[in-house]
Design a protein around this motif. Structure first.
Motif, mmCIF file in Angstrom:
data_model
loop_
_atom_site.group_PDB
_atom_site.id
_atom_site.type_symbol
_atom_site.label_atom_id
_atom_site.label_comp_id
_atom_site.label_asym_id
_atom_site.label_seq_id
_atom_site.Cartn_x
_atom_site.Cartn_y
_atom_site.Cartn_z
ATOM 1 N N TYR A 1 -61.346 50.402 -65.839
ATOM 2 C CA TYR A 1 -61.668 51.785 -66.211
ATOM 3 C C TYR A 1 -62.907 52.307 -65.492
ATOM 4 N N ALA A 2 -62.801 53.555 -65.036
ATOM 5 C CA ALA A 2 -63.913 54.237 -64.381
ATOM 6 C C ALA A 2 -64.484 55.338 -65.259
ATOM 7 N N MET A 3 -63.659 55.857 -66.159
ATOM 8 C CA MET A 3 -64.090 57.010 -66.955
ATOM 9 C C MET A 3 -63.291 57.077 -68.249
ATOM 10 N N ILE A 4 -63.954 57.579 -69.268
ATOM 11 C CA ILE A 4 -63.292 57.916 -70.520
ATOM 12 C C ILE A 4 -63.331 59.430 -70.653
ATOM 13 N N ILE A 5 -62.188 60.004 -70.992
ATOM 14 C CA ILE A 5 -62.139 61.420 -71.333
ATOM 15 C C ILE A 5 -61.805 61.498 -72.813
ATOM 16 N N GLY A 6 -62.727 62.018 -73.575
ATOM 17 C CA GLY A 6 -62.511 62.162 -75.004
ATOM 18 C C GLY A 6 -62.133 63.584 -75.353
ATOM 19 N N ASP A 7 -61.191 63.696 -76.251
ATOM 20 C CA ASP A 7 -60.835 64.995 -76.816
ATOM 21 C C ASP A 7 -62.089 65.507 -77.523
ATOM 22 N N ASP A 8 -62.554 66.685 -77.137
ATOM 23 C CA ASP A 8 -63.831 67.180 -77.629
ATOM 24 C C ASP A 8 -63.848 67.447 -79.130
ATOM 25 N N ALA A 9 -62.717 67.531 -79.737
ATOM 26 C CA ALA A 9 -62.697 67.769 -81.184
ATOM 27 C C ALA A 9 -62.715 66.425 -81.903
ATOM 28 N N SER A 10 -61.569 65.836 -82.101
ATOM 29 C CA SER A 10 -61.486 64.632 -82.916
ATOM 30 C C SER A 10 -61.657 63.338 -82.130
ATOM 31 N N GLY A 11 -61.715 63.406 -80.831
ATOM 32 C CA GLY A 11 -61.806 62.190 -80.038
ATOM 33 C C GLY A 11 -63.203 61.755 -79.663
ATOM 34 N N ARG A 12 -64.202 62.532 -80.046
ATOM 35 C CA ARG A 12 -65.574 62.226 -79.624
ATOM 36 C C ARG A 12 -66.072 60.880 -80.170
ATOM 37 N N ILE A 13 -65.956 60.650 -81.452
ATOM 38 C CA ILE A 13 -66.467 59.399 -82.041
ATOM 39 C C ILE A 13 -65.674 58.197 -81.541
ATOM 40 N N PRO A 14 -64.330 58.220 -81.564
ATOM 41 C CA PRO A 14 -63.607 57.068 -81.012
ATOM 42 C C PRO A 14 -63.916 56.822 -79.532
ATOM 43 N N ILE B 1 -63.720 65.882 -60.858
ATOM 44 C CA ILE B 1 -63.887 64.447 -61.095
ATOM 45 C C ILE B 1 -63.061 63.576 -60.165
ATOM 46 N N SER B 2 -62.045 64.131 -59.541
ATOM 47 C CA SER B 2 -61.099 63.294 -58.792
ATOM 48 C C SER B 2 -61.768 62.472 -57.689
ATOM 49 N N ASN B 3 -62.809 62.993 -57.063
ATOM 50 C CA ASN B 3 -63.480 62.227 -56.010
ATOM 51 C C ASN B 3 -64.454 61.189 -56.568
ATOM 52 N N LYS B 4 -64.685 61.198 -57.888
ATOM 53 C CA LYS B 4 -65.587 60.228 -58.512
ATOM 54 C C LYS B 4 -64.859 58.972 -58.982
ATOM 55 N N ILE B 5 -63.533 59.003 -58.963
ATOM 56 C CA ILE B 5 -62.759 57.871 -59.449
ATOM 57 C C ILE B 5 -62.389 56.971 -58.279
ATOM 58 N N GLU B 6 -62.911 55.769 -58.300
ATOM 59 C CA GLU B 6 -62.669 54.790 -57.248
ATOM 60 C C GLU B 6 -61.190 54.404 -57.215
ATOM 61 N N ALA B 7 -60.662 54.202 -56.033
ATOM 62 C CA ALA B 7 -59.255 53.807 -55.884
ATOM 63 C C ALA B 7 -58.971 52.560 -56.713
ATOM 64 N N GLY B 8 -57.877 52.582 -57.427
ATOM 65 C CA GLY B 8 -57.483 51.450 -58.257
ATOM 66 C C GLY B 8 -58.036 51.480 -59.670
ATOM 67 N N LYS B 9 -58.971 52.386 -59.927
ATOM 68 C CA LYS B 9 -59.549 52.503 -61.269
ATOM 69 C C LYS B 9 -58.761 53.525 -62.083
ATOM 70 N N LYS B 10 -58.905 53.426 -63.396
ATOM 71 C CA LYS B 10 -58.151 54.289 -64.299
ATOM 72 C C LYS B 10 -59.083 55.113 -65.179
ATOM 73 N N ILE B 11 -58.507 56.163 -65.709
ATOM 74 C CA ILE B 11 -59.170 56.988 -66.710
ATOM 75 C C ILE B 11 -58.549 56.630 -68.054
ATOM 76 N N LEU B 12 -59.380 56.521 -69.062
ATOM 77 C CA LEU B 12 -58.900 56.280 -70.418
ATOM 78 C C LEU B 12 -59.092 57.562 -71.211
ATOM 79 N N ILE B 13 -57.977 58.146 -71.650
ATOM 80 C CA ILE B 13 -58.020 59.339 -72.503
ATOM 81 C C ILE B 13 -58.073 58.857 -73.946
ATOM 82 N N VAL B 14 -59.034 59.355 -74.703
ATOM 83 C CA VAL B 14 -59.198 58.910 -76.090
ATOM 84 C C VAL B 14 -59.111 60.107 -77.025
ATOM 85 N N THR B 15 -58.298 59.959 -78.050
ATOM 86 C CA THR B 15 -58.186 60.988 -79.074
ATOM 87 C C THR B 15 -57.999 60.322 -80.431
ATOM 88 N N ASP B 16 -58.091 61.121 -81.448
ATOM 89 C CA ASP B 16 -57.979 60.611 -82.805
ATOM 90 C C ASP B 16 -56.519 60.337 -83.146
#
Length: 181
Positions: free
Chosen positions: A29-42, A117-132
């Motif tokens: 993982y290179a980045m987490i994207i949290g849903d700004d409403a219910s995904g912030r704490i998780p 953000i696309s140029n900040k993600i290293e090749a082969g790395k993933k984004i983790l989307i987190v929500t409630d």
């Protein structure tokens, strides 16, 4: 302070982390994207866990971003579930309005977020989307479409799932980690 809502996240978080462990250990993982409403704490909880694991293995900490997701409710489905009396009060929505809302939201997320953000993600790395909780995945759909269009790989972690995860994999999620169903 009522601590019960936080305590309720413990068991689903542990389940998710156990499922994600091989990917965390591999440094996926290179980045987490949290849903700004219910995904912030998780999202913050998972970031902390991943950062601690990455520190032990010599990987850099991951970045966390929070994004207000755009609701794209399926008005046609909602209309179909109305009582006959209520249906007579409302015009029947068409499917094209739903698709247009998704297209508009995808374009907005691409312009305001994914392109930056696309140029900040290293090749082969993933984004983790987190929500409630995910019920239909409709609010995640524009974000997933934008990430997929940019060629970015992503996975989803959610504390609870009320619907089917199959639709999310069809939209590009490589893995879906679910705390409870």
């Amino acid at each position: 302070i009522n601590e019960e809502p936080i305590k309720e996240l413990l068991s689903p978080t542990i389940k998710i982390v156990r499922e994600m462990k091989p990917f965390i250990d591999h440094g996926d993982y290179a980045m987490i994207i949290g849903d700004d409403a219910s995904g912030r704490i998780p999202a913050l909880a998972l970031k902390d866990i991943i950062d601690k694991a990455y520190k032990k293995s010599g990987n850099d900490k991951i970045e966390a971003r929070f994004l207000a997701l755009y609701p794209t409710w399926n008005y046609l489905e909602a209309w179909q579930n109305l009582t006959p009396a209520k249906k007579s009060e409302w015009d029947r929505p068409d499917d094209s309005s739903m698709e247009q809302r998704i297209a508009d939201a995808t374009k907005k997320i691409k312009q305001e977020f994914t392109d930056k953000i696309s140029n900040k993600i290293e090749a082969g790395k993933k984004i983790l989307i987190v929500t409630d909780v995910i019920s239909s995945g409709g609010s995640l759909r524009p974000l997933m479409a934008s990430l997929k269009e940019a060629g970015l790989h992503f996975e989803i972690a959610c504390m609870g799932m009320m619907g089917s995860a199959e639709r999310l994999t069809e939209l590009g999620a490589e893995n879906i980690f679910i705390g409870t169903t």
